[in-house]
Design a protein around this motif. Structure first.
Motif, PDB file in Angstrom:
ATOM      1  N   ASN A  36       0.800  -1.229   0.000  1.00 38.25           N
ATOM      2  CA  ASN A  36       0.000   0.000   0.000  1.00 38.25           C
ATOM      3  C   ASN A  36       0.834   1.281   0.000  1.00 38.25           C
ATOM      4  O   ASN A  36       0.306   2.369   0.176  1.00 38.25           O
ATOM      5  CB  ASN A  36      -0.967   0.016   1.190  1.00 38.25           C
ATOM      6  CG  ASN A  36      -0.340   0.541   2.470  1.00 38.25           C
ATOM      7  OD1 ASN A  36       0.863   0.373   2.702  1.00 38.25           O
ATOM      8  ND2 ASN A  36      -1.142   1.173   3.308  1.00 38.25           N
ATOM      9  N   GLY A  37       2.155   1.174  -0.192  1.00 41.15           N
ATOM     10  CA  GLY A  37       2.987   2.369  -0.254  1.00 41.15           C
ATOM     11  C   GLY A  37       3.418   2.893   1.097  1.00 41.15           C
ATOM     12  O   GLY A  37       4.159   3.883   1.178  1.00 41.15           O
ATOM     13  N   ASN A  38       2.976   2.254   2.178  1.00 38.73           N
ATOM     14  CA  ASN A  38       3.388   2.640   3.522  1.00 38.73           C
ATOM     15  C   ASN A  38       3.873   1.409   4.290  1.00 38.73           C
ATOM     16  O   ASN A  38       3.729   1.323   5.498  1.00 38.73           O
ATOM     17  CB  ASN A  38       2.229   3.314   4.275  1.00 38.73           C
ATOM     18  CG  ASN A  38       2.687   3.982   5.557  1.00 38.73           C
ATOM     19  OD1 ASN A  38       3.831   4.431   5.677  1.00 38.73           O
ATOM     20  ND2 ASN A  38       1.801   4.047   6.546  1.00 38.73           N
ATOM     21  N   ARG A  39       4.409   0.448   3.519  1.00 31.38           N
ATOM     22  CA  ARG A  39       4.992  -0.782   4.056  1.00 31.38           C
ATOM     23  C   ARG A  39       3.969  -1.648   4.780  1.00 31.38           C
ATOM     24  O   ARG A  39       4.317  -2.457   5.628  1.00 31.38           O
ATOM     25  CB  ARG A  39       6.203  -0.473   4.941  1.00 31.38           C
ATOM     26  CG  ARG A  39       7.310   0.261   4.191  1.00 31.38           C
ATOM     27  CD  ARG A  39       8.485   0.599   5.079  1.00 31.38           C
ATOM     28  NE  ARG A  39       9.200  -0.600   5.479  1.00 31.38           N
ATOM     29  CZ  ARG A  39      10.239  -0.594   6.321  1.00 31.38           C
ATOM     30  NH1 ARG A  39      10.656   0.550   6.840  1.00 31.38           N
ATOM     31  NH2 ARG A  39      10.846  -1.715   6.643  1.00 31.38           N
ATOM     32  N   LEU A  40       2.696  -1.470   4.433  1.00 25.27           N
ATOM     33  CA  LEU A  40       1.656  -2.401   4.833  1.00 25.27           C
ATOM     34  C   LEU A  40       1.473  -3.384   3.676  1.00 25.27           C
ATOM     35  O   LEU A  40       1.130  -2.990   2.562  1.00 25.27           O
ATOM     36  CB  LEU A  40       0.341  -1.667   5.115  1.00 25.27           C
ATOM     37  CG  LEU A  40      -0.858  -2.532   5.507  1.00 25.27           C
ATOM     38  CD1 LEU A  40      -0.625  -3.198   6.859  1.00 25.27           C
ATOM     39  CD2 LEU A  40      -2.138  -1.699   5.543  1.00 25.27           C
ATOM     40  N   GLU A  41       1.734  -4.659   3.943  1.00 26.41           N
ATOM     41  CA  GLU A  41       1.737  -5.664   2.883  1.00 26.41           C
ATOM     42  C   GLU A  41       0.921  -6.881   3.306  1.00 26.41           C
ATOM     43  O   GLU A  41       0.917  -7.263   4.477  1.00 26.41           O
ATOM     44  CB  GLU A  41       3.177  -6.083   2.553  1.00 26.41           C
ATOM     45  CG  GLU A  41       4.056  -4.921   2.107  1.00 26.41           C
ATOM     46  CD  GLU A  41       5.476  -5.351   1.752  1.00 26.41           C
ATOM     47  OE1 GLU A  41       5.753  -6.569   1.808  1.00 26.41           O
ATOM     48  OE2 GLU A  41       6.295  -4.472   1.434  1.00 26.41           O
ATOM     49  N   MET A  42       0.243  -7.481   2.329  1.00 28.30           N
ATOM     50  CA  MET A  42      -0.538  -8.684   2.613  1.00 28.30           C
ATOM     51  C   MET A  42      -0.656  -9.538   1.371  1.00 28.30           C
ATOM     52  O   MET A  42      -0.460  -9.065   0.249  1.00 28.30           O
ATOM     53  CB  MET A  42      -1.931  -8.309   3.129  1.00 28.30           C
ATOM     54  CG  MET A  42      -2.814  -7.636   2.100  1.00 28.30           C
ATOM     55  SD  MET A  42      -4.463  -7.234   2.764  1.00 28.30           S
ATOM     56  CE  MET A  42      -4.049  -5.819   3.784  1.00 28.30           C
ATOM     57  N   LYS A  43      -0.962 -10.818   1.602  1.00 24.56           N
ATOM     58  CA  LYS A  43      -1.273 -11.744   0.521  1.00 24.56           C
ATOM     59  C   LYS A  43      -2.698 -12.242   0.718  1.00 24.56           C
ATOM     60  O   LYS A  43      -3.048 -12.771   1.777  1.00 24.56           O
ATOM     61  CB  LYS A  43      -0.282 -12.906   0.492  1.00 24.56           C
ATOM     62  CG  LYS A  43       1.098 -12.517  -0.022  1.00 24.56           C
ATOM     63  CD  LYS A  43       2.028 -13.711  -0.106  1.00 24.56           C
ATOM     64  CE  LYS A  43       3.348 -13.314  -0.788  1.00 24.56           C
ATOM     65  NZ  LYS A  43       4.050 -12.246  -0.062  1.00 24.56           N
ATOM     66  N   VAL A  44      -3.530 -12.046  -0.305  1.00 30.49           N
ATOM     67  CA  VAL A  44      -4.940 -12.424  -0.276  1.00 30.49           C
ATOM     68  C   VAL A  44      -5.134 -13.593  -1.233  1.00 30.49           C
ATOM     69  O   VAL A  44      -4.729 -13.529  -2.397  1.00 30.49           O
ATOM     70  CB  VAL A  44      -5.833 -11.234  -0.692  1.00 30.49           C
ATOM     71  CG1 VAL A  44      -7.293 -11.655  -0.735  1.00 30.49           C
ATOM     72  CG2 VAL A  44      -5.639 -10.059   0.261  1.00 30.49           C
ATOM     73  N   LEU A  45      -5.757 -14.670  -0.743  1.00 28.75           N
ATOM     74  CA  LEU A  45      -5.892 -15.903  -1.511  1.00 28.75           C
ATOM     75  C   LEU A  45      -7.266 -15.972  -2.181  1.00 28.75           C
ATOM     76  O   LEU A  45      -8.279 -16.239  -1.525  1.00 28.75           O
ATOM     77  CB  LEU A  45      -5.700 -17.120  -0.594  1.00 28.75           C
ATOM     78  CG  LEU A  45      -4.399 -17.167   0.208  1.00 28.75           C
ATOM     79  CD1 LEU A  45      -4.341 -18.446   1.038  1.00 28.75           C
ATOM     80  CD2 LEU A  45      -3.178 -17.061  -0.706  1.00 28.75           C
ATOM     81  N   ALA A  46      -7.295 -15.757  -3.490  1.00 23.02           N
ATOM     82  CA  ALA A  46      -8.562 -15.778  -4.223  1.00 23.02           C
ATOM     83  C   ALA A  46      -9.206 -17.155  -4.180  1.00 23.02           C
ATOM     84  O   ALA A  46     -10.441 -17.270  -4.168  1.00 23.02           O
ATOM     85  CB  ALA A  46      -8.342 -15.345  -5.667  1.00 23.02           C
ATOM     86  N   ILE A 163      -8.258  -0.766   0.840  1.00 26.34           N
ATOM     87  CA  ILE A 163      -6.937  -0.569   1.437  1.00 26.34           C
ATOM     88  C   ILE A 163      -6.390   0.786   0.977  1.00 26.34           C
ATOM     89  O   ILE A 163      -5.915   0.917  -0.154  1.00 26.34           O
ATOM     90  CB  ILE A 163      -5.975  -1.697   1.008  1.00 26.34           C
ATOM     91  CG1 ILE A 163      -6.616  -3.068   1.271  1.00 26.34           C
ATOM     92  CG2 ILE A 163      -4.635  -1.577   1.725  1.00 26.34           C
ATOM     93  CD1 ILE A 163      -5.989  -4.206   0.506  1.00 26.34           C
ATOM     94  N   PRO A 164      -6.467   1.821   1.808  1.00 31.11           N
ATOM     95  CA  PRO A 164      -5.973   3.140   1.393  1.00 31.11           C
ATOM     96  C   PRO A 164      -4.476   3.119   1.105  1.00 31.11           C
ATOM     97  O   PRO A 164      -3.691   2.578   1.885  1.00 31.11           O
ATOM     98  CB  PRO A 164      -6.295   4.033   2.596  1.00 31.11           C
ATOM     99  CG  PRO A 164      -7.396   3.324   3.325  1.00 31.11           C
ATOM    100  CD  PRO A 164      -7.099   1.859   3.142  1.00 31.11           C
ATOM    101  N   VAL A 165      -4.102   3.717  -0.001  1.00 32.88           N
ATOM    102  CA  VAL A 165      -2.685   3.858  -0.340  1.00 32.88           C
ATOM    103  C   VAL A 165      -2.049   4.865   0.617  1.00 32.88           C
ATOM    104  O   VAL A 165      -2.585   5.947   0.853  1.00 32.88           O
ATOM    105  CB  VAL A 165      -2.515   4.317  -1.802  1.00 32.88           C
ATOM    106  CG1 VAL A 165      -1.057   4.654  -2.096  1.00 32.88           C
ATOM    107  CG2 VAL A 165      -3.021   3.236  -2.749  1.00 32.88           C
ATOM    108  N   GLY A 166      -0.923   4.483   1.206  1.00 28.45           N
ATOM    109  CA  GLY A 166      -0.213   5.366   2.123  1.00 28.45           C
ATOM    110  C   GLY A 166      -0.757   5.357   3.530  1.00 28.45           C
ATOM    111  O   GLY A 166      -0.282   6.100   4.388  1.00 28.45           O
ATOM    112  N   GLY A 167      -1.754   4.508   3.814  1.00 30.72           N
ATOM    113  CA  GLY A 167      -2.384   4.497   5.128  1.00 30.72           C
ATOM    114  C   GLY A 167      -1.852   3.410   6.043  1.00 30.72           C
ATOM    115  O   GLY A 167      -0.911   2.688   5.724  1.00 30.72           O
ATOM    116  N   LYS A 168      -2.519   3.284   7.195  1.00 28.67           N
ATOM    117  CA  LYS A 168      -2.152   2.277   8.188  1.00 28.67           C
ATOM    118  C   LYS A 168      -3.359   1.458   8.617  1.00 28.67           C
ATOM    119  O   LYS A 168      -3.388   0.933   9.733  1.00 28.67           O
ATOM    120  CB  LYS A 168      -1.521   2.942   9.421  1.00 28.67           C
ATOM    121  CG  LYS A 168      -0.188   3.621   9.158  1.00 28.67           C
ATOM    122  CD  LYS A 168       0.421   4.195  10.433  1.00 28.67           C
ATOM    123  CE  LYS A 168      -0.407   5.342  10.956  1.00 28.67           C
ATOM    124  NZ  LYS A 168       0.221   6.007  12.128  1.00 28.67           N
ATOM    125  N   SER A 169      -4.335   1.360   7.733  1.00 25.22           N
ATOM    126  CA  SER A 169      -5.540   0.611   8.065  1.00 25.22           C
ATOM    127  C   SER A 169      -6.154   0.070   6.785  1.00 25.22           C
ATOM    128  O   SER A 169      -5.806   0.487   5.674  1.00 25.22           O
ATOM    129  CB  SER A 169      -6.546   1.500   8.795  1.00 25.22           C
ATOM    130  OG  SER A 169      -7.021   2.522   7.923  1.00 25.22           O
TER     131      SER A 169
END
Length: 344
Positions: A36-46, A163-169
């Protein structure tokens, strides 16, 4: 976006990238890598109910991955406790839609542990960056999961991540709909899980309960220490507690796991009108070291017990219900202290 003048392509800093696992029992699983550009990262399994396999912030892992690893849905078995053989845990595993809890049998139908929906691939999946309909860009992932059987139920779970870009939530929007023509029983639990290094002996669990019910004798023995986060142990007995949380007048509430040594915390915000119960899962065995905080639409006692007590929830034909939750990161001691003060 504040980033735009510095970059040529959004993927330099943020975006959602589809990929497919190619090895072992994960082979063939469709997934999305999100930054998300603020080092918040995730993997979502379709292919696993659009659940979250991993979540990290600033390189710090927040979730738990079981020894099963990522498992494709074709390995799923609905018999008894076989669900555990494909339980990757992750940050989010969805349970339901017609049963949560231990295996049981109702009216001749057998229900395995925690139901089928968490092993159901998503349909109509869409992932994009939306920077037109709002002031700030957001990453969106959306799809539907269907629990249906000819001559019987037609329940659908519609899920969207915002998921907001640059956010923390980020927000997880869930809507369960009965698209059939008979009323259907409905049970939903968001099995949200925390792992090392966020989870360790330095961690602090914050939740305010009106009532707490231990599930069994092991939980009763640990009742006085239900908020204590132990280090991994040999032969740790699983402990499960059912919480009814305190809330504001509008029903809003939150729970959090905080690690002051790492100066980071994760807050789950939701409404008790949607999720009247929270299941706390303490499993501090070596290797199986995880804490679950699991908002649910009903108490996790299983379909049989709810049927006998007359407390089973139903959706009428064409009816839908929303179950939304926000995940918020606390970054730094100041934000942690501010959150704690709000709880007083």
């Amino acid at each position: 976006m504040i980033f735009d003048k510095y970059i040529g392509h959004s993927l330099q800093l943020y975006g959602v990238t589809p990929f497919t696992y190619t090895d072992g029992r994960a082979k063939g699983v469709r997934a999305f890598d999100v930054r998300n550009g603020n080092r918040l990262e995730m993997k979502v399994l379709a292919d696993r109910c659009l659940d979250i396999a991993s979540l990290s912030y600033k390189g710090i892992n927040l979730s738990y991955l079981s020894k099963c690893g990522i498992v494709a849905p074709e390995y799923y078995s609905s018999e008894g406790f076989e669900w555990l053989r494909s339980f990757f845990v992750g940050f989010l595993t969805t349970c339901g839609l017609r049963h949560i809890g231990a295996p049981c049998e109702v009216d001749g139908e057998k229900f395995g542990l925690h139901g089928r929906i968490g092993n159901t691939p998503a349909e109509e999946v869409c992932a994009s960056i939306d920077n037109l309909s709002c002031d700030e860009a957001v990453i969106r992932i959306k799809g539907i999961m269907r629990e249906a059987r000819i001559f019987q139920q037609n329940l659908v779970l519609i899920r969207e991540y915002i998921i907001p870009v640059g956010g923390k939530s980020f927000t997880i929007r869930n809507r369960v709909e009965n698209r059939g023509f008979k009323k259907e029983a409905m049970m939903l639990m968001l099995h949200i899980n925390f792992g090392y290094p966020l989870l360790c002996g330095d961690s602090e669990l914050i939740l305010d309960s009106k009532t707490v019910e231990p599930r069994d004798e092991d939980a009763r023995k640990g009742f006085d220490n239900l908020k204590v986060i132990d280090e991994p142990k040999d032969n740790y007995p699983e402990q499960v507690f059912f919480h009814s949380l305190k809330s504001a007048e509008d029903g809003s509430t939150s729970v959090a796991l905080i690690n002051s040594s790492l100066k980071i915390g994760v807050v789950l915000e939701f409404n008790i009108n949607d999720f009247p119960y929270l299941t706390q899962w303490k499993q501090f065995e070596k290797c199986d070291y995880v804490l679950g905080l699991e908002p649910s639409s009903c108490k996790m006692i299983g379909r049989e017990a709810h049927t006998k007590s007359g407390t089973l929830d139903y959706l009428e034909p064409g009816q839908g219900k929303d179950f939304d939750i926000q995940v918020r990161i606390l970054d730094g001691i100041e934000e942690i202290d501010e959150y704690k003060k709000m709880r007083l």
